[in-house]
Enzyme design. Sequence first.
Site, PDB file in Angstrom:
ATOM      1  N   TRP A 170     -10.745 -12.163  13.493  1.00 22.04           N
ATOM      2  CA  TRP A 170      -9.642 -13.039  13.906  1.00 22.04           C
ATOM      3  C   TRP A 170     -10.248 -14.051  15.061  1.00 22.04           C
ATOM      4  O   TRP A 170      -9.685 -15.061  15.459  1.00 22.04           O
ATOM      5  CB  TRP A 170      -8.362 -12.282  14.723  1.00 22.04           C
ATOM      6  CG  TRP A 170      -8.683 -11.090  15.299  1.00 22.04           C
ATOM      7  CD1 TRP A 170      -8.888 -10.885  16.827  1.00 22.04           C
ATOM      8  CD2 TRP A 170      -8.878  -9.745  14.756  1.00 22.04           C
ATOM      9  NE1 TRP A 170      -9.177  -9.766  16.950  1.00 22.04           N
ATOM     10  CE2 TRP A 170      -9.170  -9.085  15.934  1.00 22.04           C
ATOM     11  CE3 TRP A 170      -8.968  -9.134  13.752  1.00 22.04           C
ATOM     12  CZ2 TRP A 170      -9.410  -7.710  15.786  1.00 22.04           C
ATOM     13  CZ3 TRP A 170      -8.945  -7.766  13.380  1.00 22.04           C
ATOM     14  CH2 TRP A 170      -9.221  -7.120  14.715  1.00 22.04           C
ATOM     15  N   GLU A 207      -2.786 -10.603  16.183  1.00 16.60           N
ATOM     16  CA  GLU A 207      -2.118 -10.071  17.737  1.00 16.60           C
ATOM     17  C   GLU A 207      -0.940  -8.934  17.227  1.00 16.60           C
ATOM     18  O   GLU A 207      -0.716  -8.085  17.821  1.00 16.60           O
ATOM     19  CB  GLU A 207      -1.821 -11.060  18.425  1.00 16.60           C
ATOM     20  CG  GLU A 207      -3.117 -11.762  18.984  1.00 16.60           C
ATOM     21  CD  GLU A 207      -3.939 -10.873  19.886  1.00 16.60           C
ATOM     22  OE1 GLU A 207      -3.527  -9.909  20.161  1.00 16.60           O
ATOM     23  OE2 GLU A 207      -5.149 -11.306  20.013  1.00 16.60           O
ATOM     24  N   GLN A 255       0.125  -2.251  18.179  1.00 17.14           N
ATOM     25  CA  GLN A 255       0.058  -0.699  18.257  1.00 17.14           C
ATOM     26  C   GLN A 255      -0.998  -0.063  17.483  1.00 17.14           C
ATOM     27  O   GLN A 255      -0.861   1.102  17.145  1.00 17.14           O
ATOM     28  CB  GLN A 255       1.337  -0.072  17.984  1.00 17.14           C
ATOM     29  CG  GLN A 255       2.528  -0.171  18.766  1.00 17.14           C
ATOM     30  CD  GLN A 255       3.297  -1.055  18.837  1.00 17.14           C
ATOM     31  OE1 GLN A 255       3.479  -1.804  18.026  1.00 17.14           O
ATOM     32  NE2 GLN A 255       4.816  -0.878  19.521  1.00 17.14           N
ATOM     33  N   LEU A 258       0.233   0.960   8.627  1.00 17.13           N
ATOM     34  CA  LEU A 258       0.056   0.258   9.886  1.00 17.13           C
ATOM     35  C   LEU A 258       1.326   0.926  10.875  1.00 17.13           C
ATOM     36  O   LEU A 258       1.095   0.970  12.109  1.00 17.13           O
ATOM     37  CB  LEU A 258       0.154  -1.223   9.904  1.00 17.13           C
ATOM     38  CG  LEU A 258      -1.291  -2.089   9.610  1.00 17.13           C
ATOM     39  CD1 LEU A 258      -0.767  -3.580   9.339  1.00 17.13           C
ATOM     40  CD2 LEU A 258      -2.062  -1.979  10.783  1.00 17.13           C
ATOM     41  N   TYR A 307       5.184   0.924  12.347  1.00 19.06           N
ATOM     42  CA  TYR A 307       6.007   0.160  13.300  1.00 19.06           C
ATOM     43  C   TYR A 307       6.313  -0.936  12.524  1.00 19.06           C
ATOM     44  O   TYR A 307       6.020  -2.272  12.669  1.00 19.06           O
ATOM     45  CB  TYR A 307       5.380  -0.397  14.535  1.00 19.06           C
ATOM     46  CG  TYR A 307       4.928   0.886  15.326  1.00 19.06           C
ATOM     47  CD1 TYR A 307       5.750   1.494  16.348  1.00 19.06           C
ATOM     48  CD2 TYR A 307       3.714   1.195  15.415  1.00 19.06           C
ATOM     49  CE1 TYR A 307       5.361   2.528  17.093  1.00 19.06           C
ATOM     50  CE2 TYR A 307       3.117   2.495  16.153  1.00 19.06           C
ATOM     51  CZ  TYR A 307       4.245   3.080  17.114  1.00 19.06           C
ATOM     52  OH  TYR A 307       3.555   4.128  17.769  1.00 19.06           O
ATOM     53  N   TYR A 350       2.709 -11.838  25.930  1.00 21.16           N
ATOM     54  CA  TYR A 350       1.500 -11.708  25.825  1.00 21.16           C
ATOM     55  C   TYR A 350       0.758 -12.459  24.437  1.00 21.16           C
ATOM     56  O   TYR A 350       0.092 -13.180  24.491  1.00 21.16           O
ATOM     57  CB  TYR A 350       0.866 -10.417  25.484  1.00 21.16           C
ATOM     58  CG  TYR A 350      -0.394 -10.130  24.866  1.00 21.16           C
ATOM     59  CD1 TYR A 350      -1.574 -10.594  25.656  1.00 21.16           C
ATOM     60  CD2 TYR A 350      -0.616  -9.717  23.590  1.00 21.16           C
ATOM     61  CE1 TYR A 350      -2.785 -10.581  25.116  1.00 21.16           C
ATOM     62  CE2 TYR A 350      -1.719  -9.678  22.856  1.00 21.16           C
ATOM     63  CZ  TYR A 350      -2.955 -10.185  23.666  1.00 21.16           C
ATOM     64  OH  TYR A 350      -4.146 -10.181  22.962  1.00 21.16           O
ATOM     65  N   ASP A 397      -2.357  -8.267  28.287  1.00 17.54           N
ATOM     66  CA  ASP A 397      -2.017  -7.303  27.514  1.00 17.54           C
ATOM     67  C   ASP A 397      -2.261  -5.890  28.517  1.00 17.54           C
ATOM     68  O   ASP A 397      -2.615  -6.026  29.385  1.00 17.54           O
ATOM     69  CB  ASP A 397      -2.578  -6.930  25.996  1.00 17.54           C
ATOM     70  CG  ASP A 397      -4.269  -6.979  26.249  1.00 17.54           C
ATOM     71  OD1 ASP A 397      -4.897  -6.822  27.264  1.00 17.54           O
ATOM     72  OD2 ASP A 397      -4.790  -6.637  25.135  1.00 17.54           O
ATOM     73  N   CYS A 439     -18.946   1.096  34.734  1.00 16.84           N
ATOM     74  CA  CYS A 439     -19.070  -0.057  35.822  1.00 16.84           C
ATOM     75  C   CYS A 439     -20.689  -0.704  35.757  1.00 16.84           C
ATOM     76  O   CYS A 439     -20.566  -1.795  35.992  1.00 16.84           O
ATOM     77  CB  CYS A 439     -18.719   0.655  37.246  1.00 16.84           C
ATOM     78  SG  CYS A 439     -16.978   1.181  37.303  1.00 16.84           S
ATOM     79  N   CYS A 481     -15.060  -5.675  42.168  1.00 14.68           N
ATOM     80  CA  CYS A 481     -13.897  -4.584  41.931  1.00 14.68           C
ATOM     81  C   CYS A 481     -13.546  -3.687  43.211  1.00 14.68           C
ATOM     82  O   CYS A 481     -14.544  -3.035  43.550  1.00 14.68           O
ATOM     83  CB  CYS A 481     -14.273  -3.972  40.577  1.00 14.68           C
ATOM     84  SG  CYS A 481     -13.084  -2.614  40.297  1.00 14.68           S
ATOM     85  N   THR A 540       7.581   5.905  18.707  1.00 14.31           N
ATOM     86  CA  THR A 540       7.599   5.574  20.377  1.00 14.31           C
ATOM     87  C   THR A 540       8.377   6.585  20.958  1.00 14.31           C
ATOM     88  O   THR A 540       8.088   7.129  21.990  1.00 14.31           O
ATOM     89  CB  THR A 540       7.901   4.027  20.268  1.00 14.31           C
ATOM     90  OG1 THR A 540       7.149   3.276  19.654  1.00 14.31           O
ATOM     91  CG2 THR A 540       7.753   3.615  21.925  1.00 14.31           C
TER      92      THR A 540
HETATM   93  N1  ADE Z   1      -6.590  -6.241  21.331  1.00 15.33           N
HETATM   94  C1  ADE Z   1      -5.413  -6.978  21.554  1.00 15.33           C
HETATM   95  N2  ADE Z   1      -5.871  -8.098  21.012  1.00 15.33           N
HETATM   96  C2  ADE Z   1      -7.180  -8.140  20.844  1.00 15.33           C
HETATM   97  C3  ADE Z   1      -7.978  -9.148  20.693  1.00 15.33           C
HETATM   98  N3  ADE Z   1      -7.581 -10.402  20.148  1.00 15.33           N
HETATM   99  N4  ADE Z   1      -9.392  -8.786  20.681  1.00 15.33           N
HETATM  100  C4  ADE Z   1      -9.763  -7.443  20.848  1.00 15.33           C
HETATM  101  N5  ADE Z   1      -8.912  -6.953  21.113  1.00 15.33           N
HETATM  102  C5  ADE Z   1      -7.634  -6.877  21.108  1.00 15.33           C
END
Ligand code: ADE
Length: 375
Positions: A29, A42, A47, A85, A87, A125, A143, A205, A214, A304
């Site tokens: 994506w 997204e 989930q 998938l 949900y 988000y 997120d 880290c 941080c 859930t």
């Molecule tokens: N988790 C949720 N959205 C994401 C994204 N765009 N790239 C990687 N991990 C994700």
Amino acid sequence: MAKTSSVVLPPFADPLLAWYDRNKRDLPWRENPTPYRVWVSEIMLQQTRVEAVKPYYFRFLAALPTVHALAACPPDTLHKLWEGLGYYSRVRNLQRAAELICRDYGGELPRDPEILKKLPGIGSYTAGAIASFAYGVPAPAVDGNVLRVLARLLADRRDVTDPRVKADYEAAVAAALPTDRPGDYNQALIEVGATVCGPNTSPACAACPLVGVCRAHAEGVEDELPYRAKKKTRKIEKRTVLLVSDGTRYLIHRRPTSGLLADLWEFPAIAGHASTAEVAAYMKELGLPLRFITEGKRAKHIFTHLEWEMSSYRIDTDFSRLATDSPLLRDERGDLTPSPAGDWMLATPSEIHEVYPLPSAFSAFLSEIGGEPPC
Ligand code: ADE
């Protein structure tokens, strides 16, 4: 008016973006991030893990390459593309939003996050992700990954499940976003959370571009954050799943049009863990002869707020001897015989795998009926 935040982020955009350019994962994506592609990814990722999403994402976009195609897709085909998938309300909202986008916006996703948020299934988000990744709009996309990264970065001990904390972080990110690369800034924070500052193991880290700023790392409390208030426990429901077959076809039932797994097909089930005598009584109610019954496997499915603890039976029957007063013939949707349009249906294993979407809650039993699952 822009929202104000009680937190301020240190100026880490340059090292964060330089790290992202060198370390970002190749994710499908992220290639050609059109609003539609970003949106679908997204919603799938809400989930589901990245690796699990990938095959579904390719298949979904190949079958439904545009908002118009999604809006026009028959519901059973759509559910089939989503099967596994889970949900399912996500995909129903996706289609309802696609219909509205076609009706009100000529099939183009709006670029304003406030307008995107009014569409079904799009929260703050996802609106920020579509607006910033695809349109370059300087909107925050906070997120679970970003919540975790920022709670550690700020050594914030507040409960990150409190919506006020998320709103605070959104305002802080909005104030810090670089206008030239807002989408990359958001994705870089997500990437840090997904690959370096993870949820389960100690964060890596030494590999983190934000280690120098941080506060949790400086205080040595990175393993203790983020803090999450304890969730209420899930309700447990016992169910007995019935694989009723004449050796060729199985009896399946369509769930009610609202509520959990609405409109999806399922194997018929009885509340509780039923004895063979209770199953025999149920078969009598259905008006079907019980020729043979054997106990099947047990399985668990976690939603859930609910958990199904399922036992099962395999039942051999003869559908040609269906009683004339059987409820299978008194269909609420007005059909008089088991049919795809009604509440009851007789389907072969390959039809169950390919045509009628059974939710992943039943996957343990789908592998019992023979035929080839598609994915
Ligand atoms: N988790 C949720 N959205 C994401 C994204 N765009 N790239 C990687 N991990 C994700």
